[in-house]
Design an enzyme around this catalytic site. Structure first.
Site, mmCIF file in Angstrom:
data_model
loop_
_atom_site.group_PDB
_atom_site.id
_atom_site.type_symbol
_atom_site.label_atom_id
_atom_site.label_comp_id
_atom_site.label_asym_id
_atom_site.label_seq_id
_atom_site.Cartn_x
_atom_site.Cartn_y
_atom_site.Cartn_z
ATOM 1 N N LYS A 1 49.512 43.690 50.623
ATOM 2 C CA LYS A 1 49.467 43.295 52.196
ATOM 3 C C LYS A 1 51.001 43.805 52.789
ATOM 4 O O LYS A 1 51.950 43.840 52.198
ATOM 5 C CB LYS A 1 49.354 41.844 52.415
ATOM 6 C CG LYS A 1 47.947 41.618 52.147
ATOM 7 C CD LYS A 1 47.411 40.227 52.789
ATOM 8 C CE LYS A 1 46.043 39.874 52.718
ATOM 9 N NZ LYS A 1 45.443 38.830 53.334
ATOM 10 N N ARG B 1 43.225 36.787 44.361
ATOM 11 C CA ARG B 1 42.190 37.833 44.919
ATOM 12 C C ARG B 1 43.200 39.182 44.944
ATOM 13 O O ARG B 1 44.087 39.217 45.812
ATOM 14 C CB ARG B 1 42.016 37.560 46.132
ATOM 15 C CG ARG B 1 40.642 38.506 46.822
ATOM 16 C CD ARG B 1 40.274 38.178 48.198
ATOM 17 N NE ARG B 1 39.272 39.123 48.620
ATOM 18 C CZ ARG B 1 39.539 40.153 49.326
ATOM 19 N NH1 ARG B 1 40.929 40.335 49.475
ATOM 20 N NH2 ARG B 1 38.503 40.944 49.897
#
Length: 326
Positions: A266, A301
């Site tokens: 991210k 994840r």
């Protein structure tokens, strides 16, 4: 005022955290508008919620960290859209050690537009059918119709980034399917969620929002033992918001559900770690993941499954060796 109790992990704590690998003896008591305080006096109901073993998710026990491999069946995912055949990528992730897979046909990166139901459904069905017999498969969707089709094709879990905010019918589909549901927190829709996200207290605001989503899911007929929660790193949150959540993420064990976390590649990892290309954010992803594993977070994840599996094995080896010493 509401009191919030965050367990403080320590190797030699008296209480097992969520029935897992982490222990605690004290909690950090949080209250809006007041400084935190440390306490060993833990209310019985709080202690029960913090220590109760979590029910297996899609057949996977929650007594050790679990790795969820990301399969993006989309042409426009922020880090790997259109780079691979989804079913083949899923096979590679399984070979790398993934415990489960999360297959999505709609990008929810900042600025992403909604994908029509028929198109999203067509994207996910083939990889779900191909991979569901290998490991538990979660379908990453906000939409009841897509979830219904994926469950019929063999999916064992639904991962809703909207936390039942987007499609009110999704709760009924999951309840009827008898499968786990991951409720993620997001502020706003992907198209606009990063425009100017604001909170009074992001840690506590997200806690309260997740508690509301859990109640909504229970009202739809989904028992708490089939609910997983995700604080939604990067979904309507600044870098400062993300860090505030990650630093105290053990607070969310108080909701009584397994925690799923998606930090892989991210933007905030790139900003802090100096990695503009998402493909270069594997080391930062691993660092954040190990930090939250130390706080008892159960499901991770990620894109880079092999690196994470290796990192967890080394973390476990060091931690076990440390605990064996007097």
């Amino acid at each position: 005022m509401t009191l919030y109790h965050r367990p403080l992990p320590t190797p030699h704590g008296h209480h097992p955290l969520a029935g897992g690998w982490t222990r605690f003896s004290q909690v950090e008591v949080l209250e809006r508008g007041k400084p935190p305080r440390i306490s060993s006096d833990i209310p019985a109901d709080v202690l029960a919620a913090l220590t109760a073993p979590r029910v297996p998710v899609a057949g996977l026990s929650m007594d050790r960290p679990r790795v969820m491999g990301i399969v993006n069946a989309t042409p426009d995912s922020f880090s790997d859209g259109g780079r691979y055949d989804p079913a083949e990528q899923g096979e590679r992730l399984i070979a790398s050690g993934a415990d489960m897979l999360d297959i999505g046909g709609e990008s929810t990166r900042p600025g992403a537009a909604e994908v029509p139901v028929p198109e999203e459904t067509a994207r996910v069905l083939a990889p779900v059918r191909a991979l569901a017999g290998r490991v538990p498969v979660s379908v990453d969707t906000r939409k009841a119709a897509v979830a219904r089709a994926a469950l019929a094709a063999g999916a064992a879990m639904v991962n809703d980034v909207s936390g039942l905010d987007f499609d009110p019918a999704l709760g009924d589909v999951v309840a009827q399917g008898g499968v786990p549901l991951c409720l993620m927190h997001a502020q706003g829709l992907p198209e606009t969620m990063q425009d100017d996200p604001r909170y009074d207290d992001v840690l506590l605001d997200v806690y309260d929002a997740l508690a509301d989503r859990i109640r909504r899911a229970e009202a739809a007929g989904i028992p708490r033992h089939r609910i997983v929660i995700d604080p939604g790193i990067g979904f309507g949150k600044t870098e400062a918001h993300n860090l505030a959540i990650l630093q105290r993420i053990s607070l969310y064990h108080g909701l009584g559900c397994p925690i799923l976390l998606g930090v892989s590649r991210k933007r905030f990892i790139g900003a802090i770690g100096g990695a503009d290309d998402p493909l270069d954010r594997g080391p930062g992803t691993l660092a954040v993941t190990l930090a939250v594993i130390a706080q008892g977070v159960q499901i991770h994840r990620v894109h880079d499954v092999a690196a994470l599996v290796q990192g967890i094995r080394l973390w476990q080896a060091v931690e076990n060796d440390k605990r064996a010493k007097p």
